[in-house]
Design a protein around this motif. Sequence first.
Motif, mmCIF file in Angstrom:
data_model
loop_
_atom_site.group_PDB
_atom_site.id
_atom_site.type_symbol
_atom_site.label_atom_id
_atom_site.label_comp_id
_atom_site.label_asym_id
_atom_site.label_seq_id
_atom_site.Cartn_x
_atom_site.Cartn_y
_atom_site.Cartn_z
ATOM 1 N N THR A 29 0.826 -1.207 0.000
ATOM 2 C CA THR A 29 0.000 0.000 0.000
ATOM 3 C C THR A 29 0.861 1.258 0.000
ATOM 4 O OG1 THR A 29 -1.762 -1.164 1.174
ATOM 5 C CG2 THR A 29 -1.818 1.241 1.246
ATOM 6 N N ALA A 30 1.928 1.250 0.779
ATOM 7 C CA ALA A 30 2.820 2.403 0.830
ATOM 8 C C ALA A 30 3.514 2.637 -0.509
ATOM 9 C CB ALA A 30 3.850 2.216 1.941
ATOM 10 N N MET A 31 3.830 1.565 -1.223
ATOM 11 C CA MET A 31 4.494 1.692 -2.519
ATOM 12 C C MET A 31 3.609 2.385 -3.563
ATOM 13 S SD MET A 31 6.510 -1.942 -3.039
ATOM 14 C CE MET A 31 8.114 -2.226 -2.284
ATOM 15 N N LEU A 32 2.300 2.303 -3.385
ATOM 16 C CA LEU A 32 1.388 2.879 -4.373
ATOM 17 C C LEU A 32 1.529 4.394 -4.482
ATOM 18 C CD1 LEU A 32 -1.845 0.782 -3.698
ATOM 19 C CD2 LEU A 32 -0.181 0.510 -5.545
ATOM 20 N N GLU A 33 2.036 5.015 -3.441
ATOM 21 C CA GLU A 33 2.240 6.467 -3.496
ATOM 22 C C GLU A 33 3.234 6.839 -4.588
ATOM 23 O OE1 GLU A 33 3.748 10.122 -0.595
ATOM 24 O OE2 GLU A 33 3.190 8.194 0.289
ATOM 25 N N ASP A 34 4.244 5.983 -4.788
ATOM 26 C CA ASP A 34 5.243 6.233 -5.837
ATOM 27 C C ASP A 34 4.760 5.758 -7.201
ATOM 28 O OD1 ASP A 34 7.691 7.098 -6.851
ATOM 29 O OD2 ASP A 34 8.682 5.185 -6.485
ATOM 30 N N VAL A 35 3.817 4.825 -7.201
ATOM 31 C CA VAL A 35 3.292 4.282 -8.455
ATOM 32 C C VAL A 35 2.293 5.235 -9.104
ATOM 33 C CG1 VAL A 35 1.865 2.431 -9.436
ATOM 34 C CG2 VAL A 35 3.682 1.880 -7.799
ATOM 35 N N ALA A 36 1.438 5.840 -8.318
ATOM 36 C CA ALA A 36 0.320 6.641 -8.840
ATOM 37 C C ALA A 36 0.724 7.679 -9.889
ATOM 38 C CB ALA A 36 -0.428 7.298 -7.691
ATOM 39 N N PRO A 37 1.790 8.473 -9.673
ATOM 40 C CA PRO A 37 2.133 9.492 -10.663
ATOM 41 C C PRO A 37 2.588 8.933 -12.010
ATOM 42 C CG PRO A 37 3.183 9.940 -8.547
ATOM 43 C CD PRO A 37 2.649 8.544 -8.484
ATOM 44 N N ARG A 38 2.881 7.644 -12.072
ATOM 45 C CA ARG A 38 3.383 7.037 -13.310
ATOM 46 C C ARG A 38 2.256 6.526 -14.217
ATOM 47 N NH1 ARG A 38 8.590 3.487 -11.158
ATOM 48 N NH2 ARG A 38 8.933 4.635 -9.210
ATOM 49 N N LEU A 39 1.024 6.592 -13.735
ATOM 50 C CA LEU A 39 -0.091 5.979 -14.445
ATOM 51 C C LEU A 39 -0.897 7.001 -15.232
ATOM 52 C CD1 LEU A 39 -1.362 3.727 -11.519
ATOM 53 C CD2 LEU A 39 0.240 3.099 -13.348
ATOM 54 N N ARG A 40 -1.353 6.571 -16.401
ATOM 55 C CA ARG A 40 -2.308 7.379 -17.179
ATOM 56 C C ARG A 40 -3.694 7.139 -16.613
ATOM 57 N NH1 ARG A 40 -5.578 6.360 -21.656
ATOM 58 N NH2 ARG A 40 -4.656 4.293 -22.012
ATOM 59 N N THR A 41 -4.344 8.199 -16.245
ATOM 60 C CA THR A 41 -5.656 8.052 -15.614
ATOM 61 C C THR A 41 -6.763 8.133 -16.657
ATOM 62 O OG1 THR A 41 -5.734 10.425 -15.149
ATOM 63 C CG2 THR A 41 -4.851 8.990 -13.431
ATOM 64 N N GLY A 42 -7.940 7.708 -16.262
ATOM 65 C CA GLY A 42 -9.108 7.755 -17.132
ATOM 66 C C GLY A 42 -10.261 8.423 -16.421
ATOM 67 N N ALA A 43 -11.412 8.393 -17.045
ATOM 68 C CA ALA A 43 -12.605 8.970 -16.442
ATOM 69 C C ALA A 43 -13.043 8.099 -15.267
ATOM 70 C CB ALA A 43 -13.730 9.073 -17.464
ATOM 71 N N VAL A 44 -13.323 8.743 -14.153
ATOM 72 C CA VAL A 44 -13.700 8.021 -12.940
ATOM 73 C C VAL A 44 -15.087 7.401 -13.108
ATOM 74 C CG1 VAL A 44 -14.211 8.264 -10.479
ATOM 75 C CG2 VAL A 44 -12.278 9.490 -11.486
ATOM 76 N N VAL A 45 -15.241 6.193 -12.585
ATOM 77 C CA VAL A 45 -16.528 5.508 -12.608
ATOM 78 C C VAL A 45 -17.364 5.975 -11.421
ATOM 79 C CG1 VAL A 45 -17.702 3.284 -12.442
ATOM 80 C CG2 VAL A 45 -15.608 3.486 -13.787
ATOM 81 N N HIS A 46 -18.580 6.443 -11.708
ATOM 82 C CA HIS A 46 -19.511 6.865 -10.666
ATOM 83 C C HIS A 46 -20.403 5.679 -10.300
ATOM 84 C CE1 HIS A 46 -18.391 11.084 -11.279
ATOM 85 N NE2 HIS A 46 -18.343 10.774 -12.562
ATOM 86 N N SER A 47 -20.752 5.597 -9.019
ATOM 87 C CA SER A 47 -21.529 4.456 -8.531
ATOM 88 C C SER A 47 -22.592 4.926 -7.550
ATOM 89 C CB SER A 47 -20.593 3.456 -7.848
ATOM 90 O OG SER A 47 -21.303 2.378 -7.288
ATOM 91 N N ARG A 48 -23.820 4.431 -7.740
ATOM 92 C CA ARG A 48 -24.903 4.697 -6.795
ATOM 93 C C ARG A 48 -25.574 3.380 -6.443
ATOM 94 N NH1 ARG A 48 -26.475 9.893 -5.976
ATOM 95 N NH2 ARG A 48 -26.981 8.972 -3.948
ATOM 96 N N THR A 49 -26.072 3.306 -5.203
ATOM 97 C CA THR A 49 -26.641 2.062 -4.700
ATOM 98 C C THR A 49 -28.068 2.255 -4.199
ATOM 99 O OG1 THR A 49 -24.464 1.244 -4.029
ATOM 100 C CG2 THR A 49 -26.380 0.205 -3.005
ATOM 101 N N LEU A 50 -28.944 1.380 -4.645
ATOM 102 C CA LEU A 50 -30.308 1.300 -4.126
ATOM 103 C C LEU A 50 -30.400 0.062 -3.243
ATOM 104 C CD1 LEU A 50 -32.466 2.092 -7.297
ATOM 105 C CD2 LEU A 50 -32.324 3.501 -5.239
ATOM 106 N N ARG A 51 -30.838 0.246 -2.008
ATOM 107 C CA ARG A 51 -30.967 -0.885 -1.088
ATOM 108 C C ARG A 51 -32.424 -1.334 -1.044
ATOM 109 N NH1 ARG A 51 -27.920 -3.103 3.031
ATOM 110 N NH2 ARG A 51 -29.048 -4.029 4.795
ATOM 111 N N VAL A 52 -32.639 -2.575 -1.429
ATOM 112 C CA VAL A 52 -33.974 -3.162 -1.445
ATOM 113 C C VAL A 52 -34.055 -4.162 -0.297
ATOM 114 C CG1 VAL A 52 -35.584 -4.604 -2.731
ATOM 115 C CG2 VAL A 52 -34.218 -2.884 -3.931
ATOM 116 N N THR A 53 -35.064 -4.049 0.534
ATOM 117 C CA THR A 53 -35.223 -4.976 1.657
ATOM 118 C C THR A 53 -36.591 -5.653 1.603
ATOM 119 O OG1 THR A 53 -36.059 -3.201 3.076
ATOM 120 C CG2 THR A 53 -33.698 -3.652 3.165
#
Length: 251
Positions: free
Chosen positions: A155-179
């Motif tokens: 997990t700590a190594m990911l801080e150095d990895v992140a700047p090296r990656l090409r990013t994309g459009a973020v996926v949005h998520s919504r949840t409906l809870r049915v009971t």
Amino acid sequence: MTQASPTAAVLIIGDEILSGRTADTNLNTLARFVTALGIDLKEARTVGDVPAQITDALNTLRAAHDYVFTTGGIGPTHDDITADCVAQAFGVPLPEHPDALAILARRYGDDFNAARRRMARIPEGGTLIANPVTDAPGFQIGNVFVMAGVPRIMTAMLEDVAPRLRTGAVVHSRTLRVTGVGEGAIAETLGAAAKAQRELSFGSYPFGAGSDGEIGTNLVVRGRDAVLVEAAVVSLSDALRERGVSATLQP
């Protein structure tokens, strides 16, 4: 034309994972990490400490995806063979990296023995990934990022990895809870929604049979267009209500 979001794969390495001795949490961490950057995690594999399995899986994954993240097998013991296998997969030598050697020599001082020196071996052409926890570095070669198997180190190594990656459009998520009803009661409605909005992802994740006797399912709508996601959630909620099923939008 909008550029497609990058894709990624995870390769988890270690007999201890396959034997059940160690529970893997790195996949979940990496999935959350890449999703937040708009990178689509498409595949994950787990292999043992078998050179042919590691190299075959790595070559397959790196040819199919923009990025491959490996965890495990870069420590000082005889069964830490990931660096050897990565070098073999890329067809390059595995020399000691001078910067890695210096980092490890500073870390261990008089205790810098031959076993620990193995961690300075980096495939030719590789660049180091910083390890702020124990200093022993990971490395990147091509589109492959090789990291430790210990979760807090990875997990700590990911801080150095992140700047090296090409990013994309973020996926949005919504949840409906049915009971109060099971998946079978809402399957037709959910299927119709998915058919009407093919550019979005619709999922059903049931829960229930707990101590309180509650049953139900979480309906998750995902997509890169936030407006479409919100509209689909409203439409799905209305369709469920027409069938007498109530759904609560989760925060």
